[in-house]
Write an enzyme that holds these catalytic residues in place. Structure first.
Site, PDB file in Angstrom:
ATOM      1  CE  LYS A  22     -16.879  34.616 -14.737  1.00 28.24           C
ATOM      2  NZ  LYS A  22     -17.682  33.695 -13.916  1.00 28.24           N
ATOM      3  CG  ASN A  23     -20.823  33.951 -16.862  1.00 23.98           C
ATOM      4  OD1 ASN A  23     -19.856  33.629 -16.170  1.00 23.98           O
ATOM      5  ND2 ASN A  23     -21.720  34.840 -16.468  1.00 23.98           N
ATOM      6  NE  ARG A 101     -24.567  29.281  -7.627  1.00 24.34           N
ATOM      7  CZ  ARG A 101     -25.387  28.618  -6.843  1.00 24.34           C
ATOM      8  NH1 ARG A 101     -25.025  28.297  -5.629  1.00 24.34           N
ATOM      9  NH2 ARG A 101     -26.580  28.273  -7.264  1.00 24.34           N
ATOM     10  N   PRO A 131     -29.318  29.021  -3.810  1.00 22.88           N
ATOM     11  CG  PRO A 131     -31.651  28.855  -3.720  1.00 22.88           C
ATOM     12  CD  PRO A 131     -30.539  29.848  -3.821  1.00 22.88           C
ATOM     13  CB  VAL A 132     -28.235  23.739  -6.113  1.00 22.69           C
ATOM     14  CG1 VAL A 132     -26.957  24.544  -6.261  1.00 22.69           C
ATOM     15  CG2 VAL A 132     -28.203  22.881  -4.862  1.00 22.69           C
ATOM     16  CG  ASP A 133     -34.404  25.596  -5.220  1.00 23.89           C
ATOM     17  OD1 ASP A 133     -33.420  26.292  -5.560  1.00 23.89           O
ATOM     18  OD2 ASP A 133     -35.559  26.040  -5.199  1.00 23.89           O
ATOM     19  CE  LYS A 170     -35.116  33.606  -8.370  1.00 22.25           C
ATOM     20  NZ  LYS A 170     -34.759  33.736  -6.974  1.00 22.25           N
ATOM     21  CB  SER A 172     -31.879  29.009 -12.605  1.00 22.16           C
ATOM     22  OG  SER A 172     -30.567  28.488 -12.411  1.00 22.16           O
ATOM     23  CB  VAL A 173     -27.801  31.240 -16.073  1.00 24.91           C
ATOM     24  CG1 VAL A 173     -26.678  30.858 -17.033  1.00 24.91           C
ATOM     25  CG2 VAL A 173     -28.421  32.572 -16.467  1.00 24.91           C
ATOM     26  CG  ASP A 315     -23.032  38.692 -14.231  1.00 23.17           C
ATOM     27  OD1 ASP A 315     -23.341  38.633 -13.032  1.00 23.17           O
ATOM     28  OD2 ASP A 315     -22.795  37.675 -14.922  1.00 23.17           O
ATOM     29  CB  ILE A 337     -30.740  38.500 -10.461  1.00 24.29           C
ATOM     30  CG1 ILE A 337     -31.244  39.200 -11.720  1.00 24.29           C
ATOM     31  CG2 ILE A 337     -30.388  37.024 -10.712  1.00 24.29           C
ATOM     32  CD1 ILE A 337     -32.284  38.478 -12.519  1.00 24.29           C
ATOM     33  NE  ARG A 407     -14.087  33.856  -9.379  1.00 28.63           N
ATOM     34  CZ  ARG A 407     -15.351  34.134  -9.089  1.00 28.63           C
ATOM     35  NH1 ARG A 407     -15.643  34.913  -8.080  1.00 28.63           N
ATOM     36  NH2 ARG A 407     -16.336  33.613  -9.786  1.00 28.63           N
TER      37      ARG A 407
HETATM   38  C1  UD1 Z   1     -25.029  32.709 -13.713  1.00 30.36           C
HETATM   39  C2  UD1 Z   1     -23.754  33.458 -14.016  1.00 30.36           C
HETATM   40  C3  UD1 Z   1     -23.662  34.706 -13.159  1.00 30.36           C
HETATM   41  C4  UD1 Z   1     -24.915  35.558 -13.346  1.00 30.36           C
HETATM   42  C5  UD1 Z   1     -26.175  34.727 -13.124  1.00 30.36           C
HETATM   43  C6  UD1 Z   1     -27.454  35.500 -13.456  1.00 30.36           C
HETATM   44  C7  UD1 Z   1     -22.107  31.845 -14.715  1.00 30.36           C
HETATM   45  C8  UD1 Z   1     -20.840  31.117 -14.408  1.00 30.36           C
HETATM   46  N1  UD1 Z   1     -22.612  32.622 -13.740  1.00 30.36           N
HETATM   47  O1  UD1 Z   1     -24.969  32.314 -12.344  1.00 30.36           O
HETATM   48  O2  UD1 Z   1     -22.501  35.449 -13.581  1.00 30.36           O
HETATM   49  O3  UD1 Z   1     -24.886  36.629 -12.417  1.00 30.36           O
HETATM   50  O4  UD1 Z   1     -26.156  33.547 -13.949  1.00 30.36           O
HETATM   51  O5  UD1 Z   1     -27.411  35.967 -14.762  1.00 30.36           O
HETATM   52  O6  UD1 Z   1     -22.628  31.752 -15.803  1.00 30.36           O
HETATM   53  N2  UD1 Z   1     -31.694  30.165  -8.002  1.00 30.36           N
HETATM   54  C9  UD1 Z   1     -32.526  29.418  -7.196  1.00 30.36           C
HETATM   55  N3  UD1 Z   1     -32.405  28.050  -7.215  1.00 30.36           N
HETATM   56  C10 UD1 Z   1     -31.496  27.422  -8.022  1.00 30.36           C
HETATM   57  C11 UD1 Z   1     -30.662  28.187  -8.849  1.00 30.36           C
HETATM   58  C12 UD1 Z   1     -30.788  29.565  -8.818  1.00 30.36           C
HETATM   59  O7  UD1 Z   1     -33.345  29.960  -6.469  1.00 30.36           O
HETATM   60  O8  UD1 Z   1     -31.441  26.180  -7.996  1.00 30.36           O
HETATM   61  C13 UD1 Z   1     -31.814  31.622  -7.975  1.00 30.36           C
HETATM   62  C14 UD1 Z   1     -30.538  32.335  -7.562  1.00 30.36           C
HETATM   63  O9  UD1 Z   1     -30.430  32.398  -6.158  1.00 30.36           O
HETATM   64  C15 UD1 Z   1     -30.717  33.682  -8.197  1.00 30.36           C
HETATM   65  C16 UD1 Z   1     -31.462  33.358  -9.493  1.00 30.36           C
HETATM   66  O10 UD1 Z   1     -32.044  32.073  -9.304  1.00 30.36           O
HETATM   67  O11 UD1 Z   1     -31.549  34.487  -7.407  1.00 30.36           O
HETATM   68  C17 UD1 Z   1     -30.605  33.331 -10.728  1.00 30.36           C
HETATM   69  O12 UD1 Z   1     -29.472  32.515 -10.509  1.00 30.36           O
HETATM   70  P1  UD1 Z   1     -28.787  31.693 -11.680  1.00 30.36           P
HETATM   71  O13 UD1 Z   1     -29.282  32.213 -12.986  1.00 30.36           O
HETATM   72  O14 UD1 Z   1     -28.926  30.262 -11.415  1.00 30.36           O
HETATM   73  O15 UD1 Z   1     -27.259  32.114 -11.502  1.00 30.36           O
HETATM   74  P2  UD1 Z   1     -25.989  31.221 -11.789  1.00 30.36           P
HETATM   75  O16 UD1 Z   1     -26.282  30.258 -12.889  1.00 30.36           O
HETATM   76  O17 UD1 Z   1     -25.425  30.727 -10.520  1.00 30.36           O
END
Ligand code: UD1
Length: 428
Positions: A22-23, A101, A131-133, A170, A172-173, A315, A337, A407
């Site tokens: 899925k991811n 999201r 967040p999405v910062d 940090k 972020s995927v 996950d 995380i 989902r």
């Molecule tokens: C993706 C995966 C989710 C998985 C996660 C971590 C998909 C569809 N979802 O979610 O299943 O649990 O990776 O492996 O692939 N963060 C910030 N600012 C940002 C973005 C993220 O602070 O702009 C933080 C998040 O709050 C979290 C951490 O970074 O604490 C990791 O999040 P992120 O890797 O971005 O998760 P997703 O991509 O949303």
């Protein structure tokens, strides 16, 4: 609303086909917005999230056709053809983005291709827990002007994006996916430092390469992208779902038995091999998948801490906690995380688990017997942890709100029934 009923106690024996991830499927589908030619994706899992994302990208102008609809056949994903000849709408509205999201990741492709995008912030979690910062910082580094207006991110780069060095503070995927797609069409070189190394990021990067993107460092935390003027069509097969495979490995470990995870790739999670081995579950690589075995012996307690790839995946945290509920001692499960990713704890306790929470760490005290109960799915991974616990619980468990499972897990009941589990869906 559908519920799932499980009568615990059966060993699992047989084969489970592993679906496409899925991811990986979600960002790959979004990548179709980067080109006016057709992106063909094979092995796309049949999931509610995939259907929802299709609605979202069609809203932006992507046309879709599907091949080989073989509903109900286990382990055969769909082949979909996505063609976004023109981006007809650069707005991603709240009512769609708030449902998933990952749809926020359309920002990068639409901004790169059209020079503007208006994307809703993904619901109430915009500040605080998710967040999405980092996404916005990345787009700004590529030269976009970002404003927030009425819950929307308004991004503009009328003269196009320009490559730059982007250091993520940090991992972020999602931000890596988003910025990588934008950088593929930016002018000049971009360097993404501290990029996520998750295999799903690698899968997206490989697909982008097939579409004509120039990317080096795939699989490392430093991605170097030479922007190109345009991307073209390609065909790509979604990589197997390591989270689904890990989930069934733990289910087999919990219930006992001998299960082949057909199509699973051991290289996608070698950390799990060691952890499951310590827990007393044998996992071996075979030509066409992974074999998981546990016979009679108890489950040993193992401490884990979630980390970005190649660490233990967040996950799989809930599923591992379910497994530890029947261990012969106490295991510490630390979540680094996401905050609040312990919603499954109170439901596992309803099944007889003994868990104490202390900040970001759950201490799981193994018990000899779990007992069936009525429980509620709270999110995708949490709900499947209840399935794992229920497979080893005495008596009957009913799980409500299973739309969370739909989902992200294709044909869960079908796959488990095939291996001897007593599980059924109750509609309505
Ligand atoms: C993706 C995966 C989710 C998985 C996660 C971590 C998909 C569809 N979802 O979610 O299943 O649990 O990776 O492996 O692939 N963060 C910030 N600012 C940002 C973005 C993220 O602070 O702009 C933080 C998040 O709050 C979290 C951490 O970074 O604490 C990791 O999040 P992120 O890797 O971005 O998760 P997703 O991509 O949303």
């Amino acid at each position: 609303m559908d519920r799932i009923r499980i009568r615990g106690g059966n060993r699992l024996q047989g084969e489970i086909p592993i679906s496409g991830a899925k991811n990986a499927a979600l960002p790959l589908m979004i990548a179709s917005l980067l080109t006016d030619e057709t992106l063909t994706l094979r092995n796309v899992p049949r999931l509610a999230d995939v259907q929802l994302l299709l609605r979202i990208i069609r809203n932006h102008g992507a046309d879709m056709t599907v091949d080989g609809k073989r509903a109900g056949q286990l382990g055969h994903g769909e082949t979909i053809h996505l063609t976004a000849r023109q981006i007809v709408d650069t707005v991603a509205p709240y009512d769609l983005v708030s449902k998933m999201r990952a749809s926020f990741w359309v920002l990068g492709p639409i901004l790169a291709r059209c020079g503007e995008a208006r994307i809703s912030l993904p619901g109430g979690c915009a500040i605080g827990t998710r967040p999405v910062d980092l996404h916005l910082m990345g787009m700004e580094k590529l030269g976009a002007k970002i404003e927030l207006d009425g819950g929307y991110v308004v991004a503009s780069a009328p003269k196009g994006l320009t490559g730059n060095r982007i250091v993520f503070p940090k991992v972020s995927v999602g931000a890596t996916h988003n910025v990588l797609m934008a950088a593929a069409l930016a002018k000049g070189e971009s360097i993404l430092e501290n990029a996520a190394r998750e295999p799903e990021v690698g899968d997206l990067a490989e697909c982008l390469q097939k579409m004509g993107a120039k990317i080096e460092g795939i699989g490392t935390s430093r991605l170097i992208v030479q922007g190109v003027d345009r991307l073209h069509g390609a065909t790509h097969s979604v990589l197997p779902d390591r989270i689904e495979a890990g989930t069934y490995a733990m289910a087999a470990g919990m219930a006992g038995g001998d299960v082949k995870l057909v199509g699973a790739r051991g290289d996608l999670f070698d950390v799990l091999f060691g952890i499951l081995a310590q827990a007393g579950i044998e996992m071996t690589t075979e030509a066409d998948g992974l074999r998981v075995q546990r016979d009679g012996n108890g489950i040993e307690p193992v401490n884990v801490e979630t980390q970005p790839f190649p660490g233990f995946p967040t996950d799989l945290q809930a599923q591992f906690m379910a497994l530890m509920c029947k261990s012969t001692g106490t295991a510490a499960v630390r979540e680094t995380i996401f905050e609040n990713r312990f919603m499954h704890v109170q439901e596992l306790v309803r099944l007889g688990a003994e868990i104490t929470l202390n900040g970001d760490t759950a201490l799981v005290h193994g018990v000899e017997t779990l007992r069936g109960a009525e429980v509620m799915a709270t999110d995708l991974r949490a709900s499947v942890s209840l399935v794992i616990a229920a497979l080893a619980a005495e008596g009957e468990t009913t799980i409500s709100r299973v739309y969370h499972l739909d989902r992200g897990f294709e044909s869960l009941e079908g796959k488990l029934t095939h291996c001897g589990a007593d599980i059924e869906r109750i509609s309505g």
